[in-house]
Design an enzyme around this catalytic site. Structure first.
Site, mmCIF file in Angstrom:
data_model
loop_
_atom_site.group_PDB
_atom_site.id
_atom_site.type_symbol
_atom_site.label_atom_id
_atom_site.label_comp_id
_atom_site.label_asym_id
_atom_site.label_seq_id
_atom_site.Cartn_x
_atom_site.Cartn_y
_atom_site.Cartn_z
ATOM 1 N N HIS A 87 50.716 150.134 135.388
ATOM 2 C CA HIS A 87 50.245 150.301 133.996
ATOM 3 C C HIS A 87 49.694 151.710 133.764
ATOM 4 O O HIS A 87 48.826 151.910 132.915
ATOM 5 C CB HIS A 87 49.166 149.278 133.639
ATOM 6 N N SER A 90 54.720 179.602 125.687
ATOM 7 C CA SER A 90 54.673 179.293 124.258
ATOM 8 C C SER A 90 54.692 180.606 123.488
ATOM 9 O O SER A 90 54.202 181.629 123.966
ATOM 10 C CB SER A 90 53.393 178.513 123.968
#
Ligand code: ARG
Length: 458
Positions: free
Chosen positions: A155, A276
Site C-alpha cells: 500500500h 527545468s
C-alpha cells in the site's frame, strides 16, 4: 497504370491512390519481401514452373535491388502501391519480361503474411536481446547490494525490510517471463504461409517445404484460408510488448518516486535526467516518465490490432493493412524505451544510507518483534497485539523499537529479554528470511545465479 489495368477502364483517383497505398510504412519490409521472393523464384525453378535461366535472372535482379536499397543507390518510389509492387516493378525494369514471372503461384495475400512473419521473428529476437541486456545490468547491480537494507512496501506504506538486491531482482523475474513469452510466440510465428495463394493455394505443383527450409522456418501453415487471414502473431507480439512496457513502466514509477527528495533512494546520472527551464534546482526523471507515458502507445497498438480483426470475415480483407503502422510503432517505441531505460538504470546511483534510514523509521521490524515473542511461546495473535501496543507507545514517546529500554519492553510482556534487540536488528530481519525466494543474502544470490544461468542458456 496499375497492375490491374486489364479489368479497369479508368485511372484511380489520386486521393484513392494515396488512401489505398501502404508503401509509406510497408517499405520497411523490403528485405523480408526480397528474401521471400528469392526463395519463391528458386522454388518455381525447382518445380519446373519457370526455367532455370528465368529463375536465375530473377534472383540476380532481386539481389541487385536489395544491394542498391541497402547502399542508398535505389530509393523506394512512394508512388508505388506497396512494397511488393515496387519491388516487382523495379525487377521488371531491370530484367524485363522475366520479372513478370515472379508472381506465378503467389498472391500478395500470402506474400504479406510471409513478410510480416519474417519481420516479427527478427524483432522478437531483437527485443529478446534487449531484455537480456537489461537483465544483465540488474544482476550486476544486485550482486553489490545484497546487504543494502531498504523498506519493502505494501500500500506504499513501509512494511518489512528487504534489500535493494532483492527488490530489483523482482523485476528480473518479470523480464524473464517476458523473454519466455516471446519465445513462446516465436514458435507460433515460425510457420511459413507462402503457397496459400490468395486463399486457396494454387494449381501449380509447388514445393512449400522447400521455401520453408530456404527461409529458415520450422513449419508450414496448415490451412490456406487461415494462413492469409491470421494476424494472431501480430496481436500476440503487441501483447508481449505491452506486458514488457507495463513492467518497465512500473519500474519507471519506482525510479520517479525514489529520485524525489522525499525518498532520495537513488540519484539519476546527469546524462539521464533533465533540468527545468525555470526552476534551477530541478533534476527531473524525464526518461522514466516518458517510458511510463509511452507504455500507453504500445497498449494503443494492441487495442488497434485486436479491434481491427474482431469483425473480419475470412479470408484477407484490406483492413488488415492497418496492422503495420500499429505494430511498427509498438516495436520502435518499445525498443527505444528498453534501450534507454537500461542505460538510465545502469548509471543511477543508489543511496544506501537513505534507504537504511527509511527502513529504520517505519517500525518495519514489528513483525519480527512479534515473531520473537512467538518463539518464546506466545501465540502469534497475542504477540501481534502486544507489539501493536508497543508501537503506539513508541509513537507517543517518539521512540523506535530499537531505542526502547528492556524495562519498557517488560512493561508490555515479561516474555521479552535482551535477545529482542538482536531479533529486531534490520540486518537480522533480512538474514533470517532465508526461505527460498526471500531477501537473505544466500537466497538473493541464488536468484541472481538462476537468472544469470537463464541468460547464458540464451
Ligand atoms: N498492402 C497489403 C497489406 O498490407 C498487402 C496485401 C494486399 N493484398 C490485396 N489483395 N490487396 O495488407
Amino acid at each position: 497504370m496499375k497492375m490491374w489495368e486489364g479489368r479497369f477502364s479508368k485511372e484511380l483517383d489520386d486521393s484513392v491512390n494515396d488512401f489505398n497505398s501502404s508503401i509509406r510504412f510497408d517499405m520497411r519490409l523490403y528485405k523480408e519481401d526480397i528474401k521471400g521472393s528469392i526463395a519463391h523464384a528458386k522454388m518455381l525453378k525447382k518445380c519446373s514452373v519457370i526455367t532455370e535461366a528465368e529463375s536465375d535472372r530473377i534472383v540476380q535482379g532481386l539481389n541487385s535491388i536489395l544491394e542498391d536499397i541497402e547502399s542508398g543507390k535505389l530509393s523506394i518510389d512512394l508512388s508505388a502501391e506497396d512494397i511488393h509492387m515496387f519491388i516487382e516493378q523495379e525487377l521488371t525494369v531491370r530484367i524485363g519480361e522475366d520479372g513478370k514471372r515472379l508472381h506465378t503461384a503467389r498472391s500478395r495475400n500470402d506474400q504479406i503474411c510471409l513478410d510480416m512473419r519474417m519481420y516479427v521473428k527478427s524483432q522478437i529476437k531483437k527485443v529478446r536481446g534487449l531484455i537480456e541486456a537489461l537483465l544483465k545490468e540488474i544482476c550486476a547491480t544486485a550482486v553489490n547490494h545484497t546487504h543494502s537494507v531498504m523498506p519493502g512496501y505494501t500500500h506504499l506504506q513501509r512494511a518489512q525490510p528487504v534489500t535493494y538486491a532483492h527488490y530489483i531482482m523482482a523485476y528480473a523475474q518479470m523480464l524473464k517471463r517476458d523473454i519466455n513469452r516471446l519465445d513462446d510466440i516465436y514458435v507460433r510465428t515460425d510457420e511459413m504461409p507462402l503457397g496459400s495463394g490468395a486463399l486457396s493455394t494454387t494449381t501449380y505443383p509447388i514445393d512449400r517445404q522447400y521455401v520453408c527450409d530456404e527461409l529458415g522456418f520450422s513449419d508450414i501453415t496448415a490451412n490456406s484460408i487461415d494462413a492469409v487471414s491470421d494476424r494472431d502473431f501480430v496481436i500476440e507480439f503487441c501483447f508481449a510488448l505491452s506486458m514488457l512496457m507495463m513492467h518497465l513502466s512500473r519500474f519507471s514509477e519506482e525510479i520517479i518516486l525514489w529520485s524525489s527528495s522525499e525518498f532520495a533512494f537513488i540519484e539519476l546520472d546527469d546524462a539521464y535526467s533533465t533540468g527545468s527551464s525555470i526552476m534551477p534546482q530541478k533534476k527531473n526523471p524525464d526518461i522514466a516518465e516518458l517510458v511510463r507515458g509511452k507504455t500507453a502507445r504500445t497498449y494503443g497498438a494492441l487495442t488497434t490490432v485486436l479491434t481491427m480483426m474482431k469483425g473480419l470475415p475470412l479470408a484477407y480483407n484490406k483492413d488488415m493493412q492497418e496492422d503495420k503502422e500499429a505494430l511498427f510503432d509498438a516495436v520502435d517505441n518499445t525498443v527505444l524505451c528498453i534501450s534507454i531505460f537500461t542505460k538510465m538504470f545502469a548509471t543511477l546511483k543508489v543511496n544506501t544510507d537513505r534507504m537504511l534510514e527509511a527502513a529504520s523509521k517505519g517500525f518495519i521490524n514489528a513483525t519480527d518483534c512479534a515473531d520473537y515473542l512467538v518463539k518464546k511461546g506466545v501465540a502469534f495473535r497475542s504477540a501481534y497485539k502486544i507489539v501493536g501496543r508497543l508501537i503506539k507507545y513508541c509513537i507517543e514517546k517518539s521512540k523506535t523499537l530499537e531505542t526502547l529500554t528492556l524495562k519498557e519492553y517488560f512493561d508490555f510482556s515479561d516474555k521479552f529479554d535482551s535477545g529482542v534487540y538482536e531479533a529486531i536488528k534490520l540486518e537480522n530481519c533480512v538474514e533470517k528470511r532465508s526461505v527460498f525466494s526471500g531477501p537473505s543474502e544466500a537466497s538473493v544470490k541464488a536468484q541472481i545465479a538462476s537468472i544469470t544461468e537463464f541468460i547464458e542458456r540464451g
